[in-house]
Design a protein around this motif. Structure first.
Motif, PDB file in Angstrom:
ATOM      1  N   PRO B  34       0.825  -1.207   0.000  1.00  0.00           N
ATOM      2  CA  PRO B  34       0.000   0.000   0.000  1.00  0.00           C
ATOM      3  C   PRO B  34       0.859   1.258   0.000  1.00  0.00           C
ATOM      4  O   PRO B  34       0.447   2.297  -0.509  1.00  0.00           O
ATOM      5  N   CYS B  36       3.551   1.832  -1.717  1.00  0.00           N
ATOM      6  CA  CYS B  36       4.031   2.230  -3.048  1.00  0.00           C
ATOM      7  C   CYS B  36       2.916   2.341  -4.055  1.00  0.00           C
ATOM      8  O   CYS B  36       3.153   2.694  -5.197  1.00  0.00           O
ATOM      9  N   GLY B  37       1.717   1.974  -3.687  1.00  0.00           N
ATOM     10  CA  GLY B  37       0.655   2.079  -4.667  1.00  0.00           C
ATOM     11  C   GLY B  37      -0.051   0.767  -4.818  1.00  0.00           C
ATOM     12  O   GLY B  37      -0.551   0.242  -3.840  1.00  0.00           O
ATOM     13  N   ASP B  38      -0.036   0.236  -6.026  1.00  0.00           N
ATOM     14  CA  ASP B  38      -0.803  -0.976  -6.294  1.00  0.00           C
ATOM     15  C   ASP B  38      -0.303  -2.190  -5.513  1.00  0.00           C
ATOM     16  O   ASP B  38       0.859  -2.289  -5.181  1.00  0.00           O
ATOM     17  N   MET B  39      -1.233  -3.078  -5.258  1.00  0.00           N
ATOM     18  CA  MET B  39      -0.905  -4.298  -4.521  1.00  0.00           C
ATOM     19  C   MET B  39      -1.787  -5.428  -5.036  1.00  0.00           C
ATOM     20  O   MET B  39      -2.963  -5.222  -5.316  1.00  0.00           O
ATOM     21  N   TYR B  61      -5.614  -4.250  -5.028  1.00  0.00           N
ATOM     22  CA  TYR B  61      -5.769  -2.885  -4.554  1.00  0.00           C
ATOM     23  C   TYR B  61      -5.072  -2.074  -5.626  1.00  0.00           C
ATOM     24  O   TYR B  61      -3.900  -1.753  -5.527  1.00  0.00           O
ATOM     25  N   GLY B  62      -5.775  -1.859  -6.724  1.00  0.00           N
ATOM     26  CA  GLY B  62      -5.103  -1.200  -7.832  1.00  0.00           C
ATOM     27  C   GLY B  62      -6.055  -0.635  -8.852  1.00  0.00           C
ATOM     28  O   GLY B  62      -7.273  -0.648  -8.674  1.00  0.00           O
TER      29      GLY B  62
END
Lengths: 401, 211
Positions: B34, B36-39, B61-62
């Protein structure tokens, strides 16, 4: 199928009933603005000539000067202190680079900007830094407010300019410009403010506040894009930053955009306090409903001191581009501070600047209201958001289930 | 301008297949974070004799391309042996989706890595991996092939963005042929750091720009 929801118009997919809530990115032009501009495209299309020119040019000049008076009156300025530009990017470039050039030999090379400024100020400051200027990027608190003590401490004898915006483009935080301007005045440092998102919506009178330079633009108030202005207080040391002709009293080169200027003045005239109150009510509805109806939501920015047209919320555990795409399919236009949405693939520097992490930026959504929105839009967007967020949380590895 | 996503990407985005968790999975992979962004999380159930992936699920999560790629790789992996599934590439997933915008390569490659991580997890748990590999320049370059150049949608090694890599005492240095104020400089730096700092013997990652 998605294609059935859209009808194709000139190769662009347009939703039949689009609810546009991205009014800080750009606004729909008001027909009355268009009508005011029209004669300057088809009848009085000459450049503004001197009084020794031909009659159409003199008439064009009259149109331009009336527009200048209109804009000046909304700021409490003298018409001679208004320079038209191509928009807020040019105005802020003109302010920062113009002052930097005028004062680097005479006073110093230190500039102070807040770290959540919009790109025209932020990236101009970074460009000046590369040229050898010393730039302080002021920290802001968790709601986005500049720390006034820190500002005061940052000022040195070499400081030539401070740039602090009036209202933030993303999270809507409205700075205490009065306090900032008093500090600048006491320390005898020039102050520039980017008022792109607050012009006509919030009070700003240069007779009351000792602000030296103000960036404004038409695109945020249902005026045309490609036109803006810089207020330059009489006597402010500033060099011309673009070379060319001697237009705008030799302060901004290039053929004047007279239809644009006329449209800008008309747009400014059309903004009323009643309208602004309506936008504020929509903003408040979205904030209240989102916090009440959707779990795990954080408001970004200040609850009280925020732009009347702006709501910005983080919907945790979900990503902004996925939200905006689902919302687009439901007919809502919104923007997000997610890295996936930005042109540089970077998370919003504003959300990061207020101490947020990537996660907070990732799920942040900005709702900005304008003249053509209604309270029904505010209700509808929250209903759609609850559905979309719930749906995306089902597939998110972070959401509690 | 056309909408940047194909109908197939949008279809998978709207109705992702094989979504969710597998309780008690045989292998689990988690890529990205989370921070760095997408997961992406990928879970697999493996038939122990045949090594066939019997069931696979994912969570994302993106953004849209991340979700769509997650969905399509689960379709591609189901019913394949681990060896076959390991070979599924980002390119295959992208082709299956009717193409992805170059700038989105970064977000979608994560789903493919999630699947590989789940397979690796299975192999580690079942004693199929013997020892941890030491990080060498070759390993670094292999990892960097998963960092996408947003300008082209191809990886940073193939597009010659990586000028030089060195590994010394757990410090990896990567020289990137871009000015530090380039539009994508920060995004690429973050991506490179994320891909390398997870290696077991890497202590520090230095990403250096040429200007």
């Amino acid at each position: 199928m998605l294609s059935e929801l859209y009808h194709i118009l000139g190769g662009v997919k347009i939703f039949e009933e689009m609810t546009y809530l991205d009014n800080s990115a750009c606004t729909r032009l008001d027909e009355r603005v268009f009508e005011a501009m029209k004669p300057y495209f088809f009848d009085t299309y000459a450049v503004a000539t001197s009084e020794f020119g031909y009659s159409m040019g003199i008439e064009a000049k009259e149109g331009l000067e009336q527009a200048r008076e209109g804009i000046a009156s909304r700021l409490g300025a003298d018409p001679g202190e208004i320079v038209f530009s191509s928009g807020s990017t040019e105005s802020s470039n003109m302010a920062l680079k113009g002052v930097a050039s005028a004062l680097k030999e005479k006073k110093g090379k230190h500039i102070i900007v807040s770290k959540i400024e919009d790109f025209p100020v932020l990236n101009t400051a970074k460009a000046l830094e590369k040229q050898g200027f010393d730039v302080t990027f002021l920290e802001v608190d968790p709601e986005g407010f500049v720390n006034l003590d820190e500002l005061e401490k940052a000022i040195t004898d070499e400081t030539i300019l401070i740039s602090v915006q009036q209202g933030n483009q993303e999270i809507g935080t409205v700075q205490d410009l009065k306090a900032v301007s008093e500090i600048c005045e006491a320390k005898d440092v020039l102050l520039h403010t980017d008022a792109t998102h607050s012009f006509t919506r919030l009070p700003l009178d240069v007779k009351e506040l000792p602000v030296d330079l103000v960036t404004i633009a038409a695109y945020t108030i249902h005026g045309p894009r490609g036109i803006g202005a810089l207020y330059i207080r009489e006597g402010t040391p500033i060099h011309k930053f673009m070379d060319g002709g001697f237009q705008e009293s030799n302060r901004r080169a290039g053929v004047e955009n007279i239809p644009g200027a006329v449209g800008f003045a008309k747009a400014a005239e059309l903004v009323t306090p009643e309208e602004t109150r309506k936008l504020q009510a929509m903003r408040d509805r979205v904030i209240e409903q989102a916090l009440a109806k959707i779990p795990r939501v954080t408001l970004n920015g200040s609850r009280e001191k925020r732009l009347p047209q702006n709501a910005n919320l983080t919907f945790h555990y979900v990503e902004g581009e996925s939200i905006t795409l689902h919302m687009d399919m439901r007919g809502f236009a919104l923007s997000t501070g997610s890295a996936c949405f930005s042109r540089s693939l970077e998370a919003s520097h504003v959300i990061m600047g207020i101490g947020g992490d990537h996660e907070r930026a990732h799920g942040s959504v900005r709702f900005t209201f304008g003249r053509y929105n209604s309270m029904e839009d505010a209700d509808a967007v929250i209903d759609a958001m609850s559905e979309v967020v719930a749906r995306l949380r089902v597939i998110s590895p972070l959401a509690e289930k | 301008m056309k909408f940047p996503y194909s109908e197939k990407v949008l279809e998978h985005f709207r109705n992702p297949r094989n979504v969710g968790k597998i309780e008690d999975p045989d292998g689990k992979g988690l890529e990205g974070s989370p921070a760095c962004g997408d997961m992406v999380a990928v879970y697999i159930k493996v038939e122990p004799e045949t090594k066939i992936i019997e069931d696979v699920k994912f969570e994302s999560y993106g953004c849209a391309s991340n979700i769509a790629t997650g969905s399509v790789i689960t379709e591609l992996a189901k019913g394949k042996t681990l060896e076959e599934a390991k070979k599924i590439t980002w390119k295959q997933a992208s082709e299956e989706l009717g193409g992805l915008p170059p700038i989105k390569a970064h977000c979608s490659v994560l789903a493919v890595e999630g699947l590989r991580a789940a397979i690796r997890d299975y192999e580690e748990k079942h004693g199929l991996v013997i020892e941890q590999e030491e990080t060498t320049e070759e390993v670094v370059r292999r990892r960097l092939k998963h960092v996408m150049n947003p300008l082209t949608g191809l990886d940073v090694v193939r597009t010659n963005l990586v000028l030089k890599t060195t590994v010394e005492d757990g410090v990896v240095r990567v020289v990137v042929d871009l000015p530090s104020d380039h539009q994508f400089a920060s995004a690429i730096k973050e991506d490179i750091t994320e891909k390398l700092e997870s290696l077991w013997d890497v202590k520090k990652v230095d990403v250096v720009f040429t200007e």
